[in-house]
Design a protein around this motif. Sequence first.
Motif, PDB file in Angstrom:
ATOM      1  N   GLY A 193       0.886  -1.357   0.158  1.00  0.00           N
ATOM      2  CA  GLY A 193      -0.037  -0.117  -0.062  1.00  0.00           C
ATOM      3  C   GLY A 193       0.771   1.279  -0.041  1.00  0.00           C
ATOM      4  O   GLY A 193       0.577   2.282  -0.827  1.00  0.00           O
ATOM      5  N   ILE A 194       1.552   1.539   1.030  1.00  0.00           N
ATOM      6  CA  ILE A 194       2.496   2.726   1.230  1.00  0.00           C
ATOM      7  C   ILE A 194       3.345   2.865  -0.035  1.00  0.00           C
ATOM      8  O   ILE A 194       3.596   3.824  -0.784  1.00  0.00           O
ATOM      9  CB  ILE A 194       3.322   2.845   2.486  1.00  0.00           C
ATOM     10  N   SER A 195       4.337   1.755  -0.301  1.00  0.00           N
ATOM     11  CA  SER A 195       5.186   1.790  -1.557  1.00  0.00           C
ATOM     12  C   SER A 195       4.432   2.262  -2.649  1.00  0.00           C
ATOM     13  O   SER A 195       4.658   2.983  -3.776  1.00  0.00           O
ATOM     14  CB  SER A 195       5.714   0.577  -1.603  1.00  0.00           C
ATOM     15  N   THR A 196       3.323   1.432  -3.044  1.00  0.00           N
ATOM     16  CA  THR A 196       2.653   1.829  -4.111  1.00  0.00           C
ATOM     17  C   THR A 196       1.982   3.212  -4.302  1.00  0.00           C
ATOM     18  O   THR A 196       2.337   3.834  -5.375  1.00  0.00           O
ATOM     19  CB  THR A 196       1.153   0.843  -4.384  1.00  0.00           C
ATOM     20  N   GLY A 197       1.430   3.782  -3.226  1.00  0.00           N
ATOM     21  CA  GLY A 197       0.996   5.115  -3.433  1.00  0.00           C
ATOM     22  C   GLY A 197       2.030   6.356  -3.481  1.00  0.00           C
ATOM     23  O   GLY A 197       2.036   7.108  -4.145  1.00  0.00           O
ATOM     24  N   VAL A 198       2.957   5.940  -2.262  1.00  0.00           N
ATOM     25  CA  VAL A 198       3.868   7.028  -2.179  1.00  0.00           C
ATOM     26  C   VAL A 198       4.896   7.034  -3.576  1.00  0.00           C
ATOM     27  O   VAL A 198       5.219   8.104  -4.138  1.00  0.00           O
ATOM     28  CB  VAL A 198       4.794   6.881  -1.031  1.00  0.00           C
ATOM     29  N   ALA A 200       3.892   6.097  -6.566  1.00  0.00           N
ATOM     30  CA  ALA A 200       3.204   6.878  -7.476  1.00  0.00           C
ATOM     31  C   ALA A 200       3.429   8.493  -7.959  1.00  0.00           C
ATOM     32  O   ALA A 200       3.521   8.850  -8.825  1.00  0.00           O
ATOM     33  CB  ALA A 200       1.931   6.287  -7.586  1.00  0.00           C
ATOM     34  N   ALA A 201       3.328   8.856  -6.628  1.00  0.00           N
ATOM     35  CA  ALA A 201       3.555  10.302  -6.559  1.00  0.00           C
ATOM     36  C   ALA A 201       4.927  10.798  -6.652  1.00  0.00           C
ATOM     37  O   ALA A 201       5.294  11.499  -7.553  1.00  0.00           O
ATOM     38  CB  ALA A 201       2.964  10.962  -5.286  1.00  0.00           C
ATOM     39  N   TRP A 202       5.924   9.908  -6.277  1.00  0.00           N
ATOM     40  CA  TRP A 202       7.289  10.320  -6.432  1.00  0.00           C
ATOM     41  C   TRP A 202       7.995   9.678  -7.824  1.00  0.00           C
ATOM     42  O   TRP A 202       8.487  10.564  -8.512  1.00  0.00           O
ATOM     43  CB  TRP A 202       8.140   9.656  -5.264  1.00  0.00           C
ATOM     44  N   ASN A 203       7.717   8.589  -8.139  1.00  0.00           N
ATOM     45  CA  ASN A 203       8.394   7.990  -9.158  1.00  0.00           C
ATOM     46  C   ASN A 203       7.777   7.919 -10.496  1.00  0.00           C
ATOM     47  O   ASN A 203       8.505   8.341 -11.520  1.00  0.00           O
ATOM     48  CB  ASN A 203       8.751   6.568  -8.848  1.00  0.00           C
ATOM     49  N   THR A 204       6.436   7.700 -10.454  1.00  0.00           N
ATOM     50  CA  THR A 204       5.730   7.616 -11.711  1.00  0.00           C
ATOM     51  C   THR A 204       5.437   9.128 -12.156  1.00  0.00           C
ATOM     52  O   THR A 204       5.376   9.374 -13.410  1.00  0.00           O
ATOM     53  CB  THR A 204       4.515   6.578 -11.632  1.00  0.00           C
ATOM     54  N   LEU A 223      -4.506   7.221   0.038  1.00  0.00           N
ATOM     55  CA  LEU A 223      -3.820   8.120   1.271  1.00  0.00           C
ATOM     56  C   LEU A 223      -2.363   8.164   1.216  1.00  0.00           C
ATOM     57  O   LEU A 223      -1.932   9.156   1.454  1.00  0.00           O
ATOM     58  CB  LEU A 223      -4.607   7.634   2.372  1.00  0.00           C
ATOM     59  N   ALA A 224      -2.012   6.963   0.620  1.00  0.00           N
ATOM     60  CA  ALA A 224      -0.538   7.028   0.552  1.00  0.00           C
ATOM     61  C   ALA A 224      -0.162   8.077  -0.691  1.00  0.00           C
ATOM     62  O   ALA A 224       1.045   8.550  -0.746  1.00  0.00           O
ATOM     63  CB  ALA A 224       0.010   5.663   0.119  1.00  0.00           C
ATOM     64  N   VAL A 225      -0.956   7.958  -1.674  1.00  0.00           N
ATOM     65  CA  VAL A 225      -0.509   9.083  -2.862  1.00  0.00           C
ATOM     66  C   VAL A 225      -0.379  10.306  -2.352  1.00  0.00           C
ATOM     67  O   VAL A 225       0.386  11.254  -2.443  1.00  0.00           O
ATOM     68  CB  VAL A 225      -1.607   8.905  -4.083  1.00  0.00           C
ATOM     69  N   GLY A 226      -1.431  10.776  -1.445  1.00  0.00           N
ATOM     70  CA  GLY A 226      -1.569  11.904  -0.728  1.00  0.00           C
ATOM     71  C   GLY A 226      -0.227  12.084   0.166  1.00  0.00           C
ATOM     72  O   GLY A 226       0.246  13.269   0.223  1.00  0.00           O
ATOM     73  N   GLU A 227       0.080  11.278   1.082  1.00  0.00           N
ATOM     74  CA  GLU A 227       1.259  11.286   1.609  1.00  0.00           C
ATOM     75  C   GLU A 227       2.649  11.597   0.713  1.00  0.00           C
ATOM     76  O   GLU A 227       3.263  12.780   0.832  1.00  0.00           O
ATOM     77  CB  GLU A 227       1.731   9.959   2.269  1.00  0.00           C
ATOM     78  N   GLY A 228       2.639  10.947  -0.420  1.00  0.00           N
ATOM     79  CA  GLY A 228       3.732  11.235  -1.385  1.00  0.00           C
ATOM     80  C   GLY A 228       3.539  12.721  -1.831  1.00  0.00           C
ATOM     81  O   GLY A 228       4.777  13.274  -1.830  1.00  0.00           O
ATOM     82  N   THR A 336       2.986   0.090 -11.449  1.00  0.00           N
ATOM     83  CA  THR A 336       3.144  -1.088 -10.588  1.00  0.00           C
ATOM     84  C   THR A 336       4.069  -0.929  -9.370  1.00  0.00           C
ATOM     85  O   THR A 336       5.253  -0.483  -9.803  1.00  0.00           O
ATOM     86  CB  THR A 336       3.772  -2.244 -11.452  1.00  0.00           C
ATOM     87  N   PHE A 337       3.619  -1.409  -8.199  1.00  0.00           N
ATOM     88  CA  PHE A 337       4.367  -1.075  -6.956  1.00  0.00           C
ATOM     89  C   PHE A 337       5.198   0.108  -6.960  1.00  0.00           C
ATOM     90  O   PHE A 337       6.346   0.511  -6.566  1.00  0.00           O
ATOM     91  CB  PHE A 337       5.458  -2.227  -6.988  1.00  0.00           C
ATOM     92  N   GLY A 338       4.298   1.375  -7.309  1.00  0.00           N
ATOM     93  CA  GLY A 338       5.038   2.606  -7.144  1.00  0.00           C
ATOM     94  C   GLY A 338       6.164   2.875  -7.971  1.00  0.00           C
ATOM     95  O   GLY A 338       7.037   3.785  -7.773  1.00  0.00           O
ATOM     96  N   ASP A 339       6.516   2.002  -8.864  1.00  0.00           N
ATOM     97  CA  ASP A 339       7.664   2.262  -9.690  1.00  0.00           C
ATOM     98  C   ASP A 339       8.849   1.903  -8.926  1.00  0.00           C
ATOM     99  O   ASP A 339      10.017   2.365  -9.527  1.00  0.00           O
ATOM    100  CB  ASP A 339       7.653   3.512 -10.584  1.00  0.00           C
ATOM    101  N   PHE A 340       8.830   1.369  -7.660  1.00  0.00           N
ATOM    102  CA  PHE A 340       9.977   1.239  -6.998  1.00  0.00           C
ATOM    103  C   PHE A 340      10.710  -0.225  -7.540  1.00  0.00           C
ATOM    104  O   PHE A 340       9.842  -1.069  -7.465  1.00  0.00           O
ATOM    105  CB  PHE A 340       9.758   1.044  -5.444  1.00  0.00           C
ATOM    106  N   LYS A 341      12.004  -0.246  -7.592  1.00  0.00           N
ATOM    107  CA  LYS A 341      12.830  -1.516  -7.752  1.00  0.00           C
ATOM    108  C   LYS A 341      12.846  -1.827  -6.329  1.00  0.00           C
ATOM    109  O   LYS A 341      13.619  -1.419  -5.357  1.00  0.00           O
ATOM    110  CB  LYS A 341      14.103  -1.406  -8.537  1.00  0.00           C
ATOM    111  N   GLY A 342      12.194  -2.882  -5.968  1.00  0.00           N
ATOM    112  CA  GLY A 342      11.988  -3.552  -4.701  1.00  0.00           C
ATOM    113  C   GLY A 342      13.279  -3.787  -3.788  1.00  0.00           C
ATOM    114  O   GLY A 342      13.634  -2.923  -3.011  1.00  0.00           O
TER     115      GLY A 342
END
Length: 394
Positions: A193-198, A200-204, A223-228, A336-342
């Motif tokens: 959840g947090i990785s995906t939303g944050v 999305a705002a930062w990386n994507t 809400l995680a998008v909002g955090e990001g 996908t997964f906030g575009d983080f390389k996990g």
Amino acid sequence: MATNGYSNGGSTKGKPIKCKAAVAWGPGEPLVMQEVEVAPPARMEVRVKVLFTSICHTDLSFWRGENERQRRFPRIFGHEAAGVVESVGEGVEDLAPGDHVVPIFNGECGTCAYCHSSATNLCGTYRVDAFKSTMVSDNGTRFSVVNTSGDTVPVYHFLNTSTFAEYTVLDAACAVKINPAAPLEKMCLLSCGISTGVGAAWNTANVSKGSTVAIFGLGAVGLAVGEGARIRGASRIIGVDINPEKFAKGKEMGITDFINSKACGKPVHEVIRELTDGGVDYSFECSGNVDVLREAFVSTHDGWGLTVVLGIHPTPRMMPLHPMELFDGRRITGCTFGDFKGKSQLPLLVDQCMQGEVKINFDGFITHEMPFSEINEAFRLLEEGKSLRCVLRL
């Protein structure tokens, strides 16, 4: 080595482990807390003692069997968790017993062309596959259980993780080693959840300071998008939902404006355009509804607006856009997964959170904490919209 009250001592390495798991036997049926056998990890796999797990709407969707291709039972769901490596299979060099790990559904082998590319966080072998239910190495399962007829049957995996069990087996590419000082009951939220939303705002989207943002769907991911967006310094963050009871939590998490899409009296995109002098710079669709997706798209400013799709869309309906609308300069992309390389990037994020360099409000997402045995109650709370994330202690 003792970690969070867990001690292995090598006694179980290479041997099957019997433990408790919440087994789904059919779509929509209550999960059954029962004993399962967990096989030792095969080559390039790890077996993990799960200490904390939480529940996401994706778990609900698959449990309900909303898509016929998803209906493979018995199965162990769960994909947000944190725990400790119990043992490793042949060939695993970056993980060892006692390591603190976060499972990830979107793996990273580190060697394929995709993993070497900075343009994607997908992996050629271990990327997320919603319909995959077995391990990569042999297309088999590592779980088995005795059914009501007394027969031993395989139990299928879920999203490369299957964390609704005291022990699970993961491909090593799907286990992220993190700082052992980090609180695992919070870090489990980085599994999804947090990785995906944050992310999305930062990386994507790469939300910029002073920009405007609209978020459609105020669940945990929204809400995680909002955090990001808040951390990036967005000047206005508009939350859209059909449930106004979510607005208080949204305000707590940094969202500045709210729209009840059922009560605004006109299309949401018109309201947003009026609020933002022509549309927002970025919109995020977190509901999994194609009609909402259209509203998100046309709520962005022409010429430069970007829409990021995060919602899971289980129906066969197609995206409701005309190709000519893209010539107005609005863009749309999935995430996908906030575009983080996990495995490459999450450890740094954890360290930044620990050092106070990044201030993510983990506590704001955790609305309930329960013992693992109460997982069906946790499902009910999420299904009824009464929780964001319920963290279960195993």
